[in-house]
Design a protein around this motif. Structure first.
Motif, mmCIF file in Angstrom:
data_model
loop_
_atom_site.group_PDB
_atom_site.id
_atom_site.type_symbol
_atom_site.label_atom_id
_atom_site.label_comp_id
_atom_site.label_asym_id
_atom_site.label_seq_id
_atom_site.Cartn_x
_atom_site.Cartn_y
_atom_site.Cartn_z
ATOM 1 N N ALA A 1 35.173 69.165 34.532
ATOM 2 C CA ALA A 1 35.076 69.934 35.775
ATOM 3 C C ALA A 1 35.419 71.407 35.577
ATOM 4 N N GLY A 2 35.913 71.771 34.387
ATOM 5 C CA GLY A 2 36.237 73.159 34.105
ATOM 6 C C GLY A 2 37.679 73.537 34.331
ATOM 7 N N ASN A 3 38.582 72.556 34.261
ATOM 8 C CA ASN A 3 39.997 72.813 34.526
ATOM 9 C C ASN A 3 40.835 72.806 33.252
ATOM 10 N N PRO A 4 41.826 73.695 33.141
ATOM 11 C CA PRO A 4 42.834 73.554 32.084
ATOM 12 C C PRO A 4 43.656 72.287 32.323
ATOM 13 N N VAL A 5 44.177 71.714 31.250
ATOM 14 C CA VAL A 5 44.952 70.475 31.350
ATOM 15 C C VAL A 5 46.352 70.683 30.789
ATOM 16 N N ILE A 6 47.336 70.266 31.577
ATOM 17 C CA ILE A 6 48.722 70.161 31.116
ATOM 18 C C ILE A 6 48.965 68.689 30.841
ATOM 19 N N ALA A 7 49.063 68.318 29.586
ATOM 20 C CA ALA A 7 49.276 66.927 29.207
ATOM 21 C C ALA A 7 50.770 66.643 29.162
ATOM 22 N N LYS A 8 51.194 65.656 29.961
ATOM 23 C CA LYS A 8 52.585 65.190 29.923
ATOM 24 C C LYS A 8 52.550 63.858 29.190
ATOM 25 N N GLY A 9 52.986 63.880 27.931
ATOM 26 C CA GLY A 9 52.881 62.694 27.093
ATOM 27 C C GLY A 9 53.735 61.544 27.586
ATOM 28 N N HIS A 10 53.402 60.342 27.105
ATOM 29 C CA HIS A 10 54.240 59.181 27.413
ATOM 30 C C HIS A 10 55.244 58.989 26.286
ATOM 31 N N PRO A 11 56.514 58.755 26.608
ATOM 32 C CA PRO A 11 57.528 58.653 25.552
ATOM 33 C C PRO A 11 57.354 57.463 24.619
ATOM 34 N N SER A 12 56.489 56.526 24.963
ATOM 35 C CA SER A 12 56.278 55.385 24.075
ATOM 36 C C SER A 12 55.427 55.726 22.858
ATOM 37 N N HIS A 13 54.579 56.749 22.975
ATOM 38 C CA HIS A 13 53.717 57.072 21.827
ATOM 39 C C HIS A 13 53.544 58.585 21.640
ATOM 40 N N PRO A 14 54.654 59.292 21.372
ATOM 41 C CA PRO A 14 54.585 60.752 21.233
ATOM 42 C C PRO A 14 53.836 61.221 19.993
ATOM 43 N N ARG A 15 53.952 60.500 18.879
ATOM 44 C CA ARG A 15 53.266 60.933 17.660
ATOM 45 C C ARG A 15 51.750 60.829 17.832
ATOM 46 N N THR A 16 51.291 59.768 18.454
ATOM 47 C CA THR A 16 49.863 59.627 18.724
ATOM 48 C C THR A 16 49.371 60.801 19.565
ATOM 49 N N THR A 17 50.117 61.135 20.597
ATOM 50 C CA THR A 17 49.743 62.235 21.480
ATOM 51 C C THR A 17 49.783 63.565 20.743
ATOM 52 N N GLN A 18 50.762 63.740 19.881
ATOM 53 C CA GLN A 18 50.867 64.975 19.106
ATOM 54 C C GLN A 18 49.649 65.166 18.208
ATOM 55 N N LEU A 19 49.201 64.097 17.560
ATOM 56 C CA LEU A 19 48.022 64.188 16.697
ATOM 57 C C LEU A 19 46.792 64.599 17.499
ATOM 58 N N PHE A 20 46.608 64.000 18.665
ATOM 59 C CA PHE A 20 45.493 64.399 19.523
ATOM 60 C C PHE A 20 45.608 65.870 19.900
ATOM 61 N N ALA A 21 46.815 66.318 20.233
ATOM 62 C CA ALA A 21 47.004 67.705 20.658
ATOM 63 C C ALA A 21 46.678 68.689 19.536
ATOM 64 N N GLU A 22 47.036 68.334 18.319
ATOM 65 C CA GLU A 22 46.705 69.201 17.185
ATOM 66 C C GLU A 22 45.194 69.369 17.062
ATOM 67 N N ILE A 23 44.471 68.272 17.228
ATOM 68 C CA ILE A 23 43.014 68.322 17.139
ATOM 69 C C ILE A 23 42.437 69.077 18.339
ATOM 70 N N ALA A 24 43.001 68.855 19.526
ATOM 71 C CA ALA A 24 42.511 69.537 20.723
ATOM 72 C C ALA A 24 42.665 71.048 20.607
ATOM 73 N N GLN A 25 43.808 71.504 20.095
ATOM 74 C CA GLN A 25 44.022 72.936 19.957
ATOM 75 C C GLN A 25 43.038 73.540 18.957
ATOM 76 N N ALA A 26 42.811 72.858 17.844
ATOM 77 C CA ALA A 26 41.828 73.342 16.870
ATOM 78 C C ALA A 26 40.437 73.400 17.488
#
Length: 526
Positions: free
Chosen positions: A171-196
């Motif tokens: 839709a054209g919106n910036p996203v603030i991702a609030k990760g879930h504490p059960s899987h922070p490393r998984t979310t971090q890996l996605f974020a690294e790829i998203a930023q690139a």
């Protein structure tokens, strides 16, 4: 130990927070090595301000830029599939194959690419043109979106890779991702790829950001913030309602997926016709993923008789014979146990299970309960307590009328299913139950269990409260899911060259249907 960095305004940097947390491996109960920060409110405000700045920039971007980002992101994820699914496996206990690599990851990539297609052709925007008044309208981006991901889908519903994320970006919106504490490393890996991927596709700093955790109070302040456009949340009913109350006070839309027991009515003719198949389908659906699906069948209604007793016994035997799976964490195991106890307090009886399964991992025995139709009708709320996990309640109704009365007492659910005889012997009963069940569910299903949720344009993964916060929206199904993160933009007598491209006289996409004077067409305005 040094905590992992947060992604704020295009930069990975140390958090200013002093509190930290670590995930556990639920299959071993071992604490994983990485340490993650709890972001303080000052950091959350930085994230909001950066998202607002990014939104001001991307408002002028061509729609193809968002599609390019989503496609680049999906392509880069494919290069790191093994690393991502290994992290998710350690943090959730889910098997790498087939659950994570062959199932959830495939779905994640597919929905990102479907969202890219929708962003490019703008099918989601519903352009409408009234030539008589020269008034034109469409859906446009709503502003920064905060996404709260759940614990049970670390890839396909992740706050920085899942369906809400893809819909908000499309839709054209910036996203603030609030990760879930059960899987922070998984979310971090996605974020690294998203930023690139942001950098590659020319998105501004702050378009995609990640904070792993906040206090409950700061989460509520986030969804209520006047600079935020909207929020998406998937998780427990209690936490979701706290966020909804805060968002409502702030005047912000929030789209919630909260809880659902997904009732299944098995009519007498269906049991007579295909008994073994239904036993297998129900057992497989209920225990799949240790029951940790939002569409897990937590309530089954059958009509009293020999076939019903045989069905209960056959299911109980399969529950006993099937090894208990691993739950997502000790909190999930406690919640499951509490839900079972609450259902027992209504008078329901335990048929099998209801005990810890393995002290060395997060698990609980496959649990089957039973209750009478009379007790359900007398205390419908108690019998509809969600026991999230590998448990289900079978309600035995004395008559057709009692089955219908149970349907009338149902809370809102994501799904509702009816099994009936294929030769039509159940049709009269089916008609009466289906008419009532339709009012209480987002998706009405025939002759199959509810655990599959296809990413289809026709899908509704929503439903009346308490399944979701609003019955008119879906979290799955593109383009409809995108419309949650949009606002209606109306242009009255605005000169053609000043209009958004899709509202001008010439249709910019040969496949885009626009409502022109009440007719859906791909034609230009004549």
């Amino acid at each position: 130990m040094t905590s992992q960095p947060v992604l704020i305004n295009g930069q990975w940097r140390a958090s200013t927070g002093t509190e930290t947390f670590q995930a556990i491996n639920p299959a071993t109960k071992e604490t994983l090595s990485e340490v993650y920060p709890v972001s303080p409110w000052s950091e959350v405000e930085e994230v909001i301000d950066a998202a607002v700045a990014a939104f001001k920039t991307v408002r002028s971007y061509p729609v193809g830029r968002f599609a390019d980002f989503l496609e680049a992101y999906a392509a880069k994820i494919e290069l790191k599939i093994d690393e991502i699914v290994e992290a998710a496996h350690l943090e959730t206990g889910y098997p790498i194959s087939p659950r994570l690599k062959d199932g959830e990851m495939v779905r994640t990539l597919d929905q990102l690419r479907q969202a890219a297609d929708a962003a490019r052709n703008q099918t989601w925007s519903l352009p409408t043109i009234d030539t008589k008044t020269n008034i034109r309208s469409m859906l446009g981006p709503i502003g920064p979106v905060a996404v709260f991901g759940p614990n049970n889908f670390p890839l396909a519903f992740n706050s920085i890779s899942g369906g809400d994320f893809a819909a908000a970006v499309a839709a054209g919106n910036p996203v603030i991702a609030k990760g879930h504490p059960s899987h922070p490393r998984t979310t971090q890996l996605f974020a690294e790829i998203a930023q690139a991927s942001c950098e590659r596709s020319g998105m501004p700093a702050g378009f995609i950001q990640l904070i792993y955790r906040t206090s409950h109070e700061d989460g509520a302040k986030l969804v209520a913030h006047p600079k935020l456009g909207a929020s998406g949340y998937t998780g427990s009913r209690h936490a979701g309602l706290v966020l909804k109350e805060a968002a409502d006070r702030g005047g912000n839309p929030i789209y919630l997926e909260l809880s659902s027991i997904n009732p299944v009515f098995i009519l007498p003719g269906a049991l007579e016709e295909r008994f073994s198949e239904i036993v297998d389908e129900f057992t497989g659906s209920c225990l799949m993923g240790t029951g940790q699906f939002c569409t897990n069948p937590g309530l089954v209604v059958v009509k009293a008789g020999d076939a019903a007793e045989e069905f209960i016994n056959a299911v109980a035997a399969k529950f006993k014979a099937t090894p208990a799976g691993t739950l997502l964490g000790e909190g999930v195991a406690r919640s499951l146990r509490a839900g079972i106890v609450a259902i027992q307090q209504t008078g329901a009886q335990v048929v099998t299970g209801n005990e810890p399964a393995d002290a060395n991992r997060c698990s609980y025995a496959n649990t089957l309960l039973r209750a009478t139709g009379k007790s359900f009708i007398e205390n419908p709320a108690g019998h509809q307590e969600e026991a999230f996990g590998n448990a289900s309640l079978i309600v035995v109704a004395d008559s057709d009328e009692e089955m219908l009365a149970i349907a009338e007492q149902l809370e809102g659910n994501l799904t509702g299913c009816i099994y009936s005889n294929t030769e039509g012997t159940d049709d009269a009963l089916y008609d009466s139950i289906a008419e009532e069940l339709r009012r209480h569910v987002g998706r009405l299903i025939n002759d199959k269990m509810p655990t599959g949720v296809a990413v289809s344009p026709a899908m509704n993964h929503g439903g009346p409260y308490p399944a979701t916060g609003h019955p008119g929206f879906t979290a799955v199904g593109i383009p409809a899911s995108i419309r949650r993160f949009a606002s209606l933009e109306c242009y009255d007598n605005v000169r053609l060259h000043r209009l958004p491209e899709v509202l001008r006289d010439e249709n910019p996409h040969e496949s885009l249907h626009r409502d022109i004077d009440g007719i859906m067409t791909t034609d230009d305005v004549k």
